[in-house]
Design an enzyme around this catalytic site. Structure first.
Site, PDB file in Angstrom:
ATOM      1  N   HIS A 107       0.847  -1.198   0.000  1.00  0.00           N
ATOM      2  CA  HIS A 107       0.000   0.000   0.000  1.00  0.00           C
ATOM      3  C   HIS A 107       0.882   1.247   0.000  1.00  0.00           C
ATOM      4  CE1 HIS A 107      -3.922   2.040   0.931  1.00  0.00           C
ATOM      5  NE2 HIS A 107      -3.063   3.002   1.256  1.00  0.00           N
ATOM      6  N   HIS A 128       1.435   5.448  -2.080  1.00  0.00           N
ATOM      7  CA  HIS A 128       0.933   6.517  -2.940  1.00  0.00           C
ATOM      8  C   HIS A 128       2.126   7.170  -3.639  1.00  0.00           C
ATOM      9  CE1 HIS A 128      -3.311   6.574  -1.529  1.00  0.00           C
ATOM     10  NE2 HIS A 128      -2.759   6.066  -0.443  1.00  0.00           N
ATOM     11  N   GLN A 164      -9.692   9.312  -5.118  1.00  0.00           N
ATOM     12  CA  GLN A 164      -9.357   9.995  -3.871  1.00  0.00           C
ATOM     13  C   GLN A 164     -10.503  10.866  -3.345  1.00  0.00           C
ATOM     14  OE1 GLN A 164      -5.921  10.755  -1.891  1.00  0.00           O
ATOM     15  NE2 GLN A 164      -7.785  10.943  -0.691  1.00  0.00           N
ATOM     16  N   HIS A 186      -9.295   1.691   0.108  1.00  0.00           N
ATOM     17  CA  HIS A 186      -9.157   2.388   1.371  1.00  0.00           C
ATOM     18  C   HIS A 186     -10.500   2.209   2.085  1.00  0.00           C
ATOM     19  CE1 HIS A 186      -5.844   4.232  -0.721  1.00  0.00           C
ATOM     20  NE2 HIS A 186      -5.546   5.029   0.295  1.00  0.00           N
ATOM     21  N   GLU A 227     -10.962   4.189   7.060  1.00  0.00           N
ATOM     22  CA  GLU A 227      -9.808   4.891   7.636  1.00  0.00           C
ATOM     23  C   GLU A 227     -10.346   6.001   8.530  1.00  0.00           C
ATOM     24  OE1 GLU A 227      -5.576   6.989   6.343  1.00  0.00           O
ATOM     25  OE2 GLU A 227      -7.077   6.555   4.823  1.00  0.00           O
TER      26      GLU A 227
END
Length: 426
Positions: free
Chosen positions: A56, A58, A151, A209, A212
């Protein structure tokens, strides 16, 4: 044989093992192999492992720290706001340059496979184009797997679904999502359904995701497990972060864990980032925030650790060292039992390799000769010392080398500096 590594220790506990390499693959593994190599490497009782894997990350945001400004609060929400400010200023050349620099760091630390989420909510898809180019350039040295990540929310961002489909058409391999960032819980659940059905239709993997949050009522992992089971996506779905599980009541979790296991959903915790960003609204006692790693493992769920961020709007630290990630995960989850510490090493090697579906990964005959020689005798010592990477091999070729640390590093001390030069195919 092209290369023979002598007198190596392996992560499974075997000691004094030789590894013979031919044509980029492991040809033999055993004690005192009766073969000679064009190059002989003496491991001298140090650990040889398959490479580190980051499940994981970015990469589109990495090394952008301070652009356009520094995250003064250090919070998740300011980081998201910062990324929104930075996106209009992004250029493809800058994205590629930062990502290539990070890949240099990664290879030097024996990190040869990364799953990176890439934001698809910018209609230009600049980051997608940039990381596909990076993927091409680093392919001789590093496996880069890309996730189409909405996102700003699949339903919250008007063009996100169309952009996600465009990104998949361009060559991005994995379907991403962020259900807890949708405007309502119902929208979050609907986004999971849409994305899982799209992945099932295309035969793709899913990595969302998920939850979170510190909110114990953020339960999208349950929906993700449901659709994984309904659509037959077993073994192809990952829930990343899952931090709300840290705040859930035990009775609900006792129901949830078997559902995750039954659906074949894997979990990725991000110890460095979860422990930093979660629990921000607490005074004391303050929640740790990381998901329930020991309990997930006990339930039979695959759990990997990810680095998540390095010097970006969300996290100002990091260096691409998965042993640092494993060490933080070990401490936060209180995984100090003997098997638990080995599980933490597996969480940055074999388990994420399985989650990513890496072909030919491992230290066994027929596997790719992708290996890391660590300045440590075993996985626990490697985590304890964040051991120097003596050698990193990709398809049997040495791509990075570092000196052994001083003899005093049999006790805790400072790792040696890495000497690394990567030659990419431009």
């Amino acid at each position: 044989m092209d290369v023979v590594i002598r007198n190596a220790n392996l992560a499974d506990g075997r000691r004094g093992v030789d590894i013979a390499i031919a044509a980029g693959r492991i040809a033999a593994v055993g004690a005192a192999l009766p073969v000679r190599g064009g190059r002989e490497i003496d491991a001298a009782g140090d650990l040889v492992t398959a490479p580190f894997v980051d499940a994981h990350f970015h990469m589109d945001a990495t090394l952008s720290y301070g652009l356009p400004r520094v995250n003064q609060s250090g919070t998740l929400l300011e980081g998201i706001a910062l990324w929104g400010e930075l996106k209009p200023q992004l250029t493809q050349d800058a994205l590629i340059a930062r990502a290539l620099q990070y890949c240099d760091w990664a290879v030097a630390r024996g990190l040869l496979a990364i799953r990176s989420h890439v934001d698809i909510c910018d209609d230009r898809l600049l980051a997608v184009e940039a990381l596909l180019e990076v993927k091409r350039r680093v392919a001789p040295y590093l496996d880069l797997q890309l996730v189409a990540f909405p996102q700003d929310g699949l339903l919250r961002s008007p063009s996100a679904l169309a952009n996600l489909k465009r990104a998949i058409g361009m060559g991005v391999e994995v379907v991403g999502g962020i259900p807890h960032f949708e405007r309502t819980m119902a929208d979050g659940a609907e986004s999971v359904r849409i994305l899982c059905e799209f992945a099932a239709e295309r035969g793709l993997r899913v990595d969302m995701h998920c939850d979170e949050s510190d909110d114990p009522m953020s339960r999208h992992i349950e929906t993700l497990a449901y659709h994984s089971n309904r659509l037959g996506l077993h073994g192809r779905v990952t829930g990343s972060h899952l931090t709300s599980m840290h705040s859930m009541d035990n009775y609900y979790v006792s129901k949830l864990l078997p559902l995750i296991r039954e659906a074949g959903v894997a979990a990725v915790a991000n110890p460095l980032i979860n422990i930093t960003l979660q629990g921000r609204h607490d005074t004391y006692p303050k929640r740790r925030g990381m998901t329930r790693v020991p309990e997930l493992l006990a339930a039979g769920v695959d759990v990997a650790f990810g680095h998540d961020c390095v010097m970006d709007p969300w996290y100002s630290l990091g260096s691409g060292d998965m042993l640092e990630v494993a060490q933080m995960g070990l401490h936060v989850a209180q995984m100090t039992g003997q098997q638990a510490m080995l599980d933490c090493f597996a969480a940055v090697t074999t388990t994420p390799a399985r989650i990513l579906g890496l072909d030919g990964y491992g230290v066994a005959v027929g596997c790719h000769a992708d290996l890391v020689l660590l300045d440590a005798a075993d996985p626990v010592e490697a985590i304890r010392l964040r051991a120097a990477r003596r050698l990193v091999l990709r398809r049997g070729e040495v791509v990075s080398a570092a000196p052994r640390a001083a003899a005093t590093l049999s006790l805790p001390g400072r790792p040696a500096q890495v000497d690394f030069r990567l030659r990419r195919a431009d």
